[in-house]
Design a protein around this motif. Sequence first.
Motif, short mmCIF file in Angstrom:
data_model
loop_
_atom_site.label_atom_id
_atom_site.label_comp_id
_atom_site.label_asym_id
_atom_site.label_seq_id
_atom_site.Cartn_x
_atom_site.Cartn_y
_atom_site.Cartn_z
N LEU A 80 87.39 136.42 41.89
CA LEU A 80 87.05 137.84 41.83
C LEU A 80 85.72 138.07 41.12
O LEU A 80 84.96 138.98 41.47
CB LEU A 80 88.16 138.61 41.10
N THR A 81 85.44 137.25 40.11
CA THR A 81 84.23 137.44 39.32
C THR A 81 83.04 136.62 39.82
O THR A 81 81.99 136.62 39.18
CB THR A 81 84.50 137.10 37.85
N ASP A 82 83.18 135.96 40.95
CA ASP A 82 82.04 135.21 41.49
C ASP A 82 80.92 136.15 41.91
O ASP A 82 79.74 135.79 41.85
CB ASP A 82 82.48 134.35 42.68
N HIS A 83 81.29 137.34 42.34
CA HIS A 83 80.29 138.29 42.83
C HIS A 83 80.36 139.64 42.14
O HIS A 83 79.53 140.51 42.41
CB HIS A 83 80.45 138.48 44.34
N THR A 84 81.34 139.81 41.24
CA THR A 84 81.49 141.06 40.50
C THR A 84 81.70 140.75 39.02
O THR A 84 82.63 140.01 38.69
CB THR A 84 82.69 141.87 41.01
N PRO A 85 80.86 141.27 38.14
CA PRO A 85 81.10 141.03 36.71
C PRO A 85 82.44 141.62 36.30
O PRO A 85 82.83 142.69 36.78
CB PRO A 85 79.92 141.72 36.02
N LYS A 86 83.13 140.93 35.41
CA LYS A 86 84.49 141.33 35.07
C LYS A 86 84.59 142.79 34.62
O LYS A 86 85.55 143.49 35.00
CB LYS A 86 85.06 140.39 33.99
N PRO A 87 83.65 143.33 33.83
CA PRO A 87 83.79 144.73 33.41
C PRO A 87 83.74 145.74 34.56
O PRO A 87 84.13 146.88 34.38
CB PRO A 87 82.59 144.94 32.47
#
Length: 232
Positions: free
Chosen positions: A17-24
């Motif tokens: 999920l965070t490969d292309h979207t920063p976690k926040p």
Amino acid sequence: MKAMILAAGRGERMRPLTDHTPKPLLVVGGKPLIQWHIERLVRAGVTELVINHAWLGERIEEALGDGSRFGAAIAYSPEGQALETAGGIATALPLLGDAPFLVLNGDVLADFPVERLIEAAGRLDGDAAQAHLALTPKAGYPTGRDLTLRADGRVAACGDGDTPYTFCGLAAYHPAFFRDVKPGAASPLLPWLLAAMEQGRIRGEVQQGLWLDVGTPERLAEADRIASGWTA
């Protein structure tokens, strides 16, 4: 008063999920996780915000802009390589100023009243009281170092017979707490906290309400379920 939202983590446990979207920026309850923090701060009257970032930081700046649409003014502290918590805050001190400020982890979901952190910040003197931490009863999943709360309100490392608590990632700090942390260098927060605890300089209180470390896809789904029931 100013506040800093920590948003520089890579979110390894959240991949892909965070490969292309920063976690926040992961969505819970119909909006990015970090937006819940921004809106709570603004409602409490804290409108001058600092956000640090590293992984996909440009995505965070694109999504949040200057903060005006939230009623806030956002300044950014880009790190390139994540500097961990103490290093990130120390690097951002020029943006935070000389007065006590709030710090919120960008990857938690909580209903702890921001107003209580504001009140606590007003009691920090940079000497006997350098930080005020929100603690929570231990969760049913692995968290950080166990801490405890003494009867006089001081936070200490948890020992035999002590009631264990977890640091919520919600706190107020006096800038003096970070005076010996080197800006621009990676530095975790825990060693600095433990050293200050030994000197009796860390205060705290227990958060009995909601606290969720949104660190896995399963807890992201739980956060989404919870936040979907909020109206804020």
